[in-house]
Scaffold this motif. Structure first.
Motif, mmCIF file in Angstrom:
data_model
loop_
_atom_site.group_PDB
_atom_site.id
_atom_site.type_symbol
_atom_site.label_atom_id
_atom_site.label_comp_id
_atom_site.label_asym_id
_atom_site.label_seq_id
_atom_site.Cartn_x
_atom_site.Cartn_y
_atom_site.Cartn_z
ATOM 1 N N ALA A 228 6.627 -3.213 -4.320
ATOM 2 C CA ALA A 228 5.539 -3.519 -5.248
ATOM 3 C C ALA A 228 4.601 -4.557 -4.638
ATOM 4 O O ALA A 228 3.369 -4.478 -4.811
ATOM 5 N N CYS A 229 5.145 -5.518 -3.914
ATOM 6 C CA CYS A 229 4.311 -6.539 -3.259
ATOM 7 C C CYS A 229 3.414 -5.916 -2.203
ATOM 8 O O CYS A 229 2.229 -6.267 -2.086
ATOM 9 N N LEU A 230 3.962 -4.965 -1.448
ATOM 10 C CA LEU A 230 3.160 -4.284 -0.433
ATOM 11 C C LEU A 230 2.036 -3.474 -1.071
ATOM 12 O O LEU A 230 0.917 -3.447 -0.564
ATOM 13 N N MET A 231 2.338 -2.822 -2.160
ATOM 14 C CA MET A 231 1.312 -2.035 -2.861
ATOM 15 C C MET A 231 0.206 -2.942 -3.384
ATOM 16 O O MET A 231 -0.983 -2.613 -3.279
ATOM 17 N N LEU B 154 -3.699 -2.846 -2.246
ATOM 18 C CA LEU B 154 -4.781 -2.713 -3.216
ATOM 19 C C LEU B 154 -5.775 -3.860 -3.107
ATOM 20 O O LEU B 154 -6.994 -3.669 -3.226
ATOM 21 N N ALA B 155 -5.285 -5.069 -2.863
ATOM 22 C CA ALA B 155 -6.171 -6.223 -2.715
ATOM 23 C C ALA B 155 -7.057 -6.075 -1.483
ATOM 24 O O ALA B 155 -8.254 -6.363 -1.521
ATOM 25 N N VAL B 156 -6.485 -5.612 -0.386
ATOM 26 C CA VAL B 156 -7.258 -5.422 0.836
ATOM 27 C C VAL B 156 -8.311 -4.339 0.627
ATOM 28 O O VAL B 156 -9.471 -4.485 1.032
ATOM 29 N N LEU B 157 -7.920 -3.245 -0.024
ATOM 30 C CA LEU B 157 -8.879 -2.184 -0.303
ATOM 31 C C LEU B 157 -9.997 -2.664 -1.220
ATOM 32 O O LEU B 157 -11.161 -2.307 -1.044
ATOM 33 N N LYS B 158 -9.661 -3.474 -2.201
ATOM 34 C CA LYS B 158 -10.658 -3.989 -3.139
ATOM 35 C C LYS B 158 -11.665 -4.885 -2.412
ATOM 36 O O LYS B 158 -12.857 -4.851 -2.703
ATOM 37 N N LEU B 159 -11.186 -5.668 -1.455
ATOM 38 C CA LEU B 159 -12.085 -6.537 -0.702
ATOM 39 C C LEU B 159 -13.034 -5.754 0.198
ATOM 40 O O LEU B 159 -14.177 -6.142 0.390
#
Length: 161
Positions: free
Chosen positions: A3-6, A10-15
């Motif tokens: 879950a932490c990796l996901m 998602l945070a990297v993609l959002k940035l």
């Protein structure tokens, strides 16, 4: 852990999401009519490096130079026909996607059709010749008699059905 990796993904993609959206390309010339003419003319011309790509779509260095040359000719007030003639006089009829029908381009226009007809004719002649060699000649009277004797002998061994 998964879950932490996901969440991290998602945070990297959002940035990076704003970087993934493509914006509209800016015209290279100051005026839009020049760019429209440039695209119309260069889409009719073949990239001399790529050869199967239009000048408008090619990213080759020569294509960039030729587009720059076309843009200069447009800004000098040349007509589309004059620009095409300039390009043809410099690089030959090969530079055009649809070269004019004349003596030097007859093979270019009709060559594929002639090659197809020649190939089809060769195939038909080969098939006819093959059929003639494959067909068996009729049996002679002696061969016919031996064949009948062999069949009767085989039938007599098998017995009545």
């Amino acid at each position: 852990m998964r879950a932490c990796l996901m969440l991290l993904l998602l945070a990297v993609l959002k940035l990076h999401m704003p970087l993934l959206h493509a914006g509209e390309a800016r015209p290279l010339a100051a005026d839009e009519p020049t760019e429209k003419r440039l695209i119309a003319i260069s889409s009719e011309l073949r990239c001399l490096v790529c050869q199967n790509e239009s000048l408008a779509g090619s990213h080759a260095e020569l294509a960039n130079d030729l587009r720059r040359e076309i843009r200069t000719l447009i800004q000098d007030g040349r007509s589309d026909a004059e620009i095409m003639e300039f390009m043809v006089s410099r690089y030959g009829d090969f530079v055009r996607y649809r070269p004019p029908l004349k003596g030097t381009t007859l093979l270019l226009w009709f060559g594929p059709g002639l090659l197809f007809v020649a190939g089809l004719t060769a195939l038909l002649l080969y098939l006819r010749r093959r059929d003639r060699t494959i067909s068996d000649p009729p049996l002679s009277a002696d061969e016919q008699g031996r064949a009948e004797a062999l069949l009767q002998e085989q039938n007599s061994r098998q017995g009545p059905a």
